[in-house]
Design a protein around this motif. Structure first.
Motif, PDB file in Angstrom:
ATOM      1  N   HIS A  65       0.830  -1.203   0.000  1.00  0.00           N
ATOM      2  CA  HIS A  65       0.000   0.000   0.000  1.00  0.00           C
ATOM      3  C   HIS A  65       0.869   1.259   0.000  1.00  0.00           C
ATOM      4  O   HIS A  65       0.577   2.235   0.694  1.00  0.00           O
ATOM      5  CB  HIS A  65      -0.956  -0.017   1.189  1.00  0.00           C
ATOM      6  CG  HIS A  65      -1.920  -1.159   1.134  1.00  0.00           C
ATOM      7  ND1 HIS A  65      -2.882  -1.267   0.161  1.00  0.00           N
ATOM      8  CD2 HIS A  65      -2.023  -2.279   1.894  1.00  0.00           C
ATOM      9  CE1 HIS A  65      -3.572  -2.392   0.342  1.00  0.00           C
ATOM     10  NE2 HIS A  65      -3.066  -3.015   1.382  1.00  0.00           N
ATOM     11  N   THR A  66       1.928   1.197  -0.785  1.00  0.00           N
ATOM     12  CA  THR A  66       2.772   2.364  -1.039  1.00  0.00           C
ATOM     13  C   THR A  66       2.856   2.570  -2.548  1.00  0.00           C
ATOM     14  O   THR A  66       2.582   1.656  -3.330  1.00  0.00           O
ATOM     15  CB  THR A  66       4.195   2.170  -0.479  1.00  0.00           C
ATOM     16  OG1 THR A  66       4.818   1.059  -1.152  1.00  0.00           O
ATOM     17  CG2 THR A  66       4.167   1.905   1.013  1.00  0.00           C
ATOM     18  N   ASN A  73      10.396   3.898   2.338  1.00  0.00           N
ATOM     19  CA  ASN A  73      10.402   5.258   1.791  1.00  0.00           C
ATOM     20  C   ASN A  73       9.396   6.170   2.486  1.00  0.00           C
ATOM     21  O   ASN A  73       9.183   7.302   2.041  1.00  0.00           O
ATOM     22  CB  ASN A  73      10.100   5.211   0.292  1.00  0.00           C
ATOM     23  CG  ASN A  73      11.161   4.454  -0.493  1.00  0.00           C
ATOM     24  OD1 ASN A  73      12.355   4.599  -0.241  1.00  0.00           O
ATOM     25  ND2 ASN A  73      10.724   3.628  -1.443  1.00  0.00           N
ATOM     26  N   LEU A  74       8.783   5.715   3.583  1.00  0.00           N
ATOM     27  CA  LEU A  74       7.772   6.494   4.295  1.00  0.00           C
ATOM     28  C   LEU A  74       8.393   7.270   5.448  1.00  0.00           C
ATOM     29  O   LEU A  74       9.300   6.772   6.132  1.00  0.00           O
ATOM     30  CB  LEU A  74       6.675   5.580   4.843  1.00  0.00           C
ATOM     31  CG  LEU A  74       5.824   4.828   3.820  1.00  0.00           C
ATOM     32  CD1 LEU A  74       4.920   3.825   4.525  1.00  0.00           C
ATOM     33  CD2 LEU A  74       5.000   5.785   2.973  1.00  0.00           C
ATOM     34  N   THR A  87       8.752   8.987  -0.330  1.00  0.00           N
ATOM     35  CA  THR A  87       9.726   9.373  -1.354  1.00  0.00           C
ATOM     36  C   THR A  87       9.673   8.374  -2.511  1.00  0.00           C
ATOM     37  O   THR A  87       9.680   7.155  -2.277  1.00  0.00           O
ATOM     38  CB  THR A  87      11.139   9.413  -0.773  1.00  0.00           C
ATOM     39  OG1 THR A  87      11.185  10.389   0.274  1.00  0.00           O
ATOM     40  CG2 THR A  87      12.168   9.769  -1.838  1.00  0.00           C
ATOM     41  N   ILE A  88       9.585   8.875  -3.716  1.00  0.00           N
ATOM     42  CA  ILE A  88       9.683   8.039  -4.905  1.00  0.00           C
ATOM     43  C   ILE A  88      11.141   8.097  -5.362  1.00  0.00           C
ATOM     44  O   ILE A  88      11.597   9.132  -5.862  1.00  0.00           O
ATOM     45  CB  ILE A  88       8.748   8.524  -6.026  1.00  0.00           C
ATOM     46  CG1 ILE A  88       7.307   8.648  -5.504  1.00  0.00           C
ATOM     47  CG2 ILE A  88       8.824   7.594  -7.228  1.00  0.00           C
ATOM     48  CD1 ILE A  88       6.686   7.361  -5.061  1.00  0.00           C
ATOM     49  N   PRO A  89      11.911   7.024  -5.160  1.00  0.00           N
ATOM     50  CA  PRO A  89      13.347   7.098  -5.471  1.00  0.00           C
ATOM     51  C   PRO A  89      13.597   7.378  -6.958  1.00  0.00           C
ATOM     52  O   PRO A  89      12.799   7.012  -7.826  1.00  0.00           O
ATOM     53  CB  PRO A  89      13.856   5.709  -5.078  1.00  0.00           C
ATOM     54  CG  PRO A  89      12.827   5.157  -4.146  1.00  0.00           C
ATOM     55  CD  PRO A  89      11.521   5.728  -4.608  1.00  0.00           C
ATOM     56  N   GLU A  90      14.722   8.034  -7.213  1.00  0.00           N
ATOM     57  CA  GLU A  90      15.120   8.269  -8.597  1.00  0.00           C
ATOM     58  C   GLU A  90      15.523   6.957  -9.256  1.00  0.00           C
ATOM     59  O   GLU A  90      15.885   5.995  -8.579  1.00  0.00           O
ATOM     60  CB  GLU A  90      16.283   9.261  -8.645  1.00  0.00           C
ATOM     61  CG  GLU A  90      17.540   8.731  -7.979  1.00  0.00           C
ATOM     62  CD  GLU A  90      18.680   9.723  -8.006  1.00  0.00           C
ATOM     63  OE1 GLU A  90      19.835   9.290  -7.830  1.00  0.00           O
ATOM     64  OE2 GLU A  90      18.424  10.930  -8.174  1.00  0.00           O
ATOM     65  N   VAL A  91      15.435   6.944 -10.551  1.00  0.00           N
ATOM     66  CA  VAL A  91      15.812   5.771 -11.325  1.00  0.00           C
ATOM     67  C   VAL A  91      17.031   6.129 -12.159  1.00  0.00           C
ATOM     68  O   VAL A  91      17.016   7.112 -12.909  1.00  0.00           O
ATOM     69  CB  VAL A  91      14.652   5.302 -12.235  1.00  0.00           C
ATOM     70  CG1 VAL A  91      15.099   4.138 -13.118  1.00  0.00           C
ATOM     71  CG2 VAL A  91      13.448   4.904 -11.391  1.00  0.00           C
ATOM     72  N   ASP A  92      18.069   5.351 -12.002  1.00  0.00           N
ATOM     73  CA  ASP A  92      19.296   5.547 -12.780  1.00  0.00           C
ATOM     74  C   ASP A  92      19.755   4.181 -13.274  1.00  0.00           C
ATOM     75  O   ASP A  92      20.447   3.446 -12.570  1.00  0.00           O
ATOM     76  CB  ASP A  92      20.370   6.208 -11.918  1.00  0.00           C
ATOM     77  CG  ASP A  92      21.597   6.601 -12.748  1.00  0.00           C
ATOM     78  OD1 ASP A  92      21.569   6.384 -13.976  1.00  0.00           O
ATOM     79  OD2 ASP A  92      22.555   7.120 -12.157  1.00  0.00           O
TER      80      ASP A  92
END
Length: 280
Positions: A65-66, A73-74, A87-92
């Motif tokens: 439920h994220t 990330n909460l 937080t929505i982490p960056e994608v690399d």
């Protein structure tokens, strides 16, 4: 992680929990545009331990439920105006790069350490609807441990059918509370007694139908020998016209009692689940 795929999984997670909601789940009120989900549990942990766990959702909030797919990330800032955010982490990765994003799940409007946490926000699929959700978590000390009351009050226009979405949301609320309280050692509480059904009133046996009357003792019917003859009853003479009844004077209807003035809501009413009301 693809945000669209994560959102789809979140919606499916709500639907799945609607079918397998715990027995403790309860929607206490529902209208055409609102519903209230309420849960209660008692744990062995102290109010301080409950509070510290509550304000650390990264350790217990369910990852399905994220939006990012991970409860790590909460974050939650337990102050008025504080954010329960993700937080929505960056994608690399080869061929793809994105910047970091974020989601606001709820915003804190009341943080009363070891007693109450109140936040406003629309969780899960409700985020796309013009509704308001108020989550109140009340904490109180009782003889057998610490009581936690978890209530989510949702109201406003929405495109979902209330019987469907209320059951789904209620199941998710029950699952989140179960995840929070699992390490706090839940105390088994007896179920409340069921109200006794009123007993049926006693009835007399019906009279016999079609049973002939018995003749008097001594033989055939008729006056007994030696008995005094019954006096003859003559009918009363008919009046020329029946007497006219005097109509009763009309009785004035009683005036309805004045309605008491509505009581203004107080802080004590808003925190009825707490042992000690917040001091203003």
């Amino acid at each position: 992680m693809n945000l669209t795929m994560t959102k789809g999984r979140a919606l499916l997670g709500f639907a799945a929990l609607a079918c397998g909601a715990p027995a403790a789940a309860e929607v206490t009120r529902a209208t055409d545009s609102s519903f209230v989900s309420r849960h209660e549990v008692v744990v062995e942990a102290t109010p301080k331990e409950v509070w510290l766990a509550l304000i650390s959702p990264a350790t217990w909030w369910r990852s399905e439920h994220t939006w990012s797919g991970s409860s790590k990330n909460l974050t939650l800032v337990p102050q008025a105006g504080g954010c329960f955010c993700e937080t929505i982490p960056e994608v690399d990765e080869p061929g793809r790069f994105t910047l970091e994003g974020s989601v606001e799940h709820m915003r804190v409007v009341q943080a009363y350490p070891e007693q109450a946490l109140r936040m406003i926000g629309s969780l899960g699929p409700l985020q796309s609807e013009p509704v308001t959700g108020v989550l109140t978590v009340a904490i109180s000390k009782i003889d057998k441990g610490t009581r936690i009351v978890w209530e989510y009050n949702v109201g406003g226009p929405m495109r979902y059918e209330i019987p469907v979405i209320s059951k789904a949301v209620d199941g998710v609320m029950a699952a989140q509370l179960a995840a929070l309280t699992k390490p706090l050692k839940v105390v088994a509480m007896p179920a409340p007694p069921r109200p006794l059904l009123p007993s049926a009133p006693a009835t007399e046996p019906p009279p016999a139908v079609g049973k002939p009357a018995l003749p008097p003792v001594g033989g055939a019917a008729g006056p007994a020998q030696g008995a005094a003859p019954k006096p003859e009853i003559k009918p009363a003479p008919m009046l020329a016209s029946p007497p006219t009844a005097t109509p009763a004077a009309p009785v004035a209807a009683p005036k309805p009692a004045p309605k008491p003035a509505p009581k203004a809501p107080s802080v004590e009413d808003a925190f009825g689940d707490l042992d000690d009301s917040p001091k203003s």
